[in-house]
Design an enzyme around this catalytic site. Structure first.
Site, PDB file in Angstrom:
ATOM      1  N   TYR A  55      15.756   6.579  -1.311  1.00 17.27           N
ATOM      2  CA  TYR A  55      14.073   5.923  -2.174  1.00 17.27           C
ATOM      3  C   TYR A  55      13.871   4.499  -1.009  1.00 17.27           C
ATOM      4  CZ  TYR A  55      11.339   3.573  -5.126  1.00 17.27           C
ATOM      5  OH  TYR A  55       9.563   3.266  -5.645  1.00 17.27           O
ATOM      6  N   SER A  92       9.395  -2.282  -3.502  1.00 19.12           N
ATOM      7  CA  SER A  92      10.232  -2.410  -4.301  1.00 19.12           C
ATOM      8  C   SER A  92      11.509  -3.112  -4.658  1.00 19.12           C
ATOM      9  CB  SER A  92      10.835  -1.059  -4.659  1.00 19.12           C
ATOM     10  OG  SER A  92      11.885  -0.592  -5.028  1.00 19.12           O
TER      11      SER A  92
HETATM   12  N1  LIG Z   1       8.164   3.383 -12.145  1.00 23.92           N
HETATM   13  C1  LIG Z   1       9.286   1.974 -10.823  1.00 23.92           C
HETATM   14  O1  LIG Z   1      10.366   1.427 -11.528  1.00 23.92           O
HETATM   15  C2  LIG Z   1       8.793   1.335  -9.967  1.00 23.92           C
HETATM   16  C3  LIG Z   1       9.178   0.549  -9.520  1.00 23.92           C
HETATM   17  C4  LIG Z   1       9.038  -0.274  -8.340  1.00 23.92           C
HETATM   18  C5  LIG Z   1       8.405   0.711  -7.510  1.00 23.92           C
HETATM   19  N2  LIG Z   1       7.239   1.612  -7.609  1.00 23.92           N
HETATM   20  C6  LIG Z   1       7.079   2.190  -6.815  1.00 23.92           C
HETATM   21  O2  LIG Z   1       5.332   2.388  -7.159  1.00 23.92           O
HETATM   22  C7  LIG Z   1       4.363   3.358  -6.787  1.00 23.92           C
HETATM   23  C8  LIG Z   1       3.594   4.248  -8.460  1.00 23.92           C
HETATM   24  O3  LIG Z   1       5.115   4.473  -9.149  1.00 23.92           O
HETATM   25  P1  LIG Z   1       5.020   5.065 -10.149  1.00 23.92           P
HETATM   26  O4  LIG Z   1       5.492   4.110 -11.681  1.00 23.92           O
HETATM   27  O5  LIG Z   1       3.741   4.570 -11.128  1.00 23.92           O
HETATM   28  O6  LIG Z   1       5.696   6.113 -10.460  1.00 23.92           O
HETATM   29  P2  LIG Z   1       4.224   8.036 -11.419  1.00 23.92           P
HETATM   30  O7  LIG Z   1       5.509   8.903 -11.456  1.00 23.92           O
HETATM   31  O8  LIG Z   1       4.318   7.318 -12.606  1.00 23.92           O
HETATM   32  O9  LIG Z   1       3.078   8.091 -10.386  1.00 23.92           O
HETATM   33  C9  LIG Z   1       3.080   8.524  -9.608  1.00 23.92           C
HETATM   34  C10 LIG Z   1       1.809   9.076  -9.062  1.00 23.92           C
HETATM   35  O10 LIG Z   1       1.574   9.265  -8.185  1.00 23.92           O
HETATM   36  C11 LIG Z   1       1.469  10.502  -7.524  1.00 23.92           C
HETATM   37  N3  LIG Z   1       1.538  11.379  -6.615  1.00 23.92           N
HETATM   38  C12 LIG Z   1       2.915  11.476  -6.397  1.00 23.92           C
HETATM   39  N4  LIG Z   1       3.452  12.536  -4.958  1.00 23.92           N
HETATM   40  C13 LIG Z   1       2.175  12.003  -4.418  1.00 23.92           C
HETATM   41  C14 LIG Z   1       1.645  12.816  -3.567  1.00 23.92           C
HETATM   42  N5  LIG Z   1       2.404  13.908  -2.366  1.00 23.92           N
HETATM   43  N6  LIG Z   1       0.208  12.550  -2.951  1.00 23.92           N
HETATM   44  C15 LIG Z   1      -0.185  11.934  -3.963  1.00 23.92           C
HETATM   45  N7  LIG Z   1      -0.281  11.200  -4.890  1.00 23.92           N
HETATM   46  C16 LIG Z   1       0.912  11.706  -5.362  1.00 23.92           C
HETATM   47  C17 LIG Z   1       2.060  11.255  -8.978  1.00 23.92           C
HETATM   48  O11 LIG Z   1       1.347  12.655  -9.070  1.00 23.92           O
HETATM   49  C18 LIG Z   1       1.878  10.287  -9.801  1.00 23.92           C
HETATM   50  O12 LIG Z   1       0.746  10.144 -10.133  1.00 23.92           O
HETATM   51  C19 LIG Z   1       5.872   3.823  -6.357  1.00 23.92           C
HETATM   52  O13 LIG Z   1       5.332   4.395  -4.406  1.00 23.92           O
HETATM   53  C20 LIG Z   1       6.261   3.379  -6.715  1.00 23.92           C
HETATM   54  O14 LIG Z   1       8.101   4.137  -5.603  1.00 23.92           O
HETATM   55  C21 LIG Z   1       7.900   1.839  -8.867  1.00 23.92           C
END
Ligand SMILES: NC(=O)c1ccc[n+]([C@@H]2O[C@H](COP(=O)([O-])OP(=O)(O)OC[C@H]3O[C@@H](n4cnc5c(N)ncnc54)[C@H](O)[C@@H]3O)[C@@H](O)[C@H]2O)c1
Length: 261
Positions: A148, A135
């Site tokens: 985070y 991120s």
């Molecule tokens: N959304 C943002 O702004 C952003 C920015 C940079 C990086 N990211 C990273 O991208 C990745 C995905 O984020 P997103 O925005 O799609 O999040 P999201 O919350 O939309 O989706 C996350 C998914 O992970 C699943 N999950 C949560 N805990 C879990 C566990 N213990 N085991 C298995 N599955 C699990 C959830 O059920 C969900 O389907 C993450 O690692 C996040 O840190 C997100």
């Protein structure tokens, strides 16, 4: 391609992207309902998908799911995507220790577990790759997202170290660096930086970025310019470039201003 956290958000968009490109996708999550609708969507398009319940903090379950996927694919794992993650925003001192621990367990423990369990399958597949969801929060520590941010610094370190260490096994390890993305993760958060920078990227932007990063296997990018980190979107690209050249005091001042602290 095996992906964690595939039921929603970036994971779902990425699973659909790779399935459309002809990959046999292994989609895993704790959310069974989300997985079922994803599987339906992929199979309706005539692509191949295997799904299973997986909590990335459960290493035994991770080992089992990877072994099942290996059997389903006939012994091949081209790409592992460690995507599952959570984000809890707010003042550090307002969160109980359980919340901090959970964030580290999923965001860091999940990446370690997936990468470790997948090693035998990655090793036997020529030119295998591991993609970690890092991120822009790993460029400089983010106020109101301290743990985070720390978890993503850990993912950054793991990626850099394993990319060096696993070269001898012909396994490439890379990290994606999106800024804030419109997904359930960011739907209800309001911090200094989400307010100053906005939440602009779509999950499709990140899925496209992951796909592109994994497809460029030219000698130039693999050897000479060996790229490990992939910022997604212009602001993230500018911030990661800027932080490399600006003096520490300026980087801190910019981050202070963005976080409105
Ligand atoms: N959304 C943002 O702004 C952003 C920015 C940079 C990086 N990211 C990273 O991208 C990745 C995905 O984020 P997103 O925005 O799609 O999040 P999201 O919350 O939309 O989706 C996350 C998914 O992970 C699943 N999950 C949560 N805990 C879990 C566990 N213990 N085991 C298995 N599955 C699990 C959830 O059920 C969900 O389907 C993450 O690692 C996040 O840190 C997100």
């Amino acid at each position: 391609m095996f992906i964690t956290g595939a039921a929603a958000g970036i994971g779902r968009a990425t699973a659909l992207k790779f399935a459309a490109a002809g990959y046999h996708v292994g989609a895993y999550d704790i959310d069974e309902t989300g997985l079922a609708s994803l599987a339906k969507e992929i199979t309706a398009k005539g692509a191949k998908v295997t799904t299973g319940v997986l909590n990335v903090t459960d290493h035994e379950q991770m080992v089992t799911r990877l072994a099942e996927f290996d059997e389903a694919t006939g012994g091949r794992l081209d790409i592992l995507i460690n995507n599952a993650g959570i984000l809890v925003a707010g003042p550090f001192e307002d969160m109980p220790i359980e919340v901090h621990r959970r964030e580290i367990d999923i965001n860091v423990g999940g990446v370690i577990s997936g990468t470790l369990a997948a090693f035998p399958y990655l090793k036997k597949t020529r030119g295998a790759q591991v993609v970690n969801l890092c991120s822009a929060s790993a460029i400089y520590g983010q106020a109101e997202l301290a743990t985070y941010s720390a978890s993503k610094f850990a993912v950054r370190g793991l990626t850099e170290a394993l990319d060096l260490e696993w070269k001898r096994h012909d396994i490439r390890v890379l990290a994606m660096w999106p800024l804030f993305v419109q997904s359930a993760m960011t739907a209800n958060i309001s911090t200094g930086t989400t307010n100053s920078l906005g939440i602009k990227l779509t999950t499709q932007d990140v899925a496209d970025g992951i796909f592109k990063a994994t497809q460029d296997r030219s000698k130039l990018t693999q050897d000479l310019l060996h790229k490990v980190h992939f910022p997604v979107g212009t602001p993230s690209k500018l911030m990661s470039l800027g932080s490399r050249f600006s003096p520490a005091w300026l980087t801190r001042r910019v981050n202070k201003r963005l976080a409105n602290t």
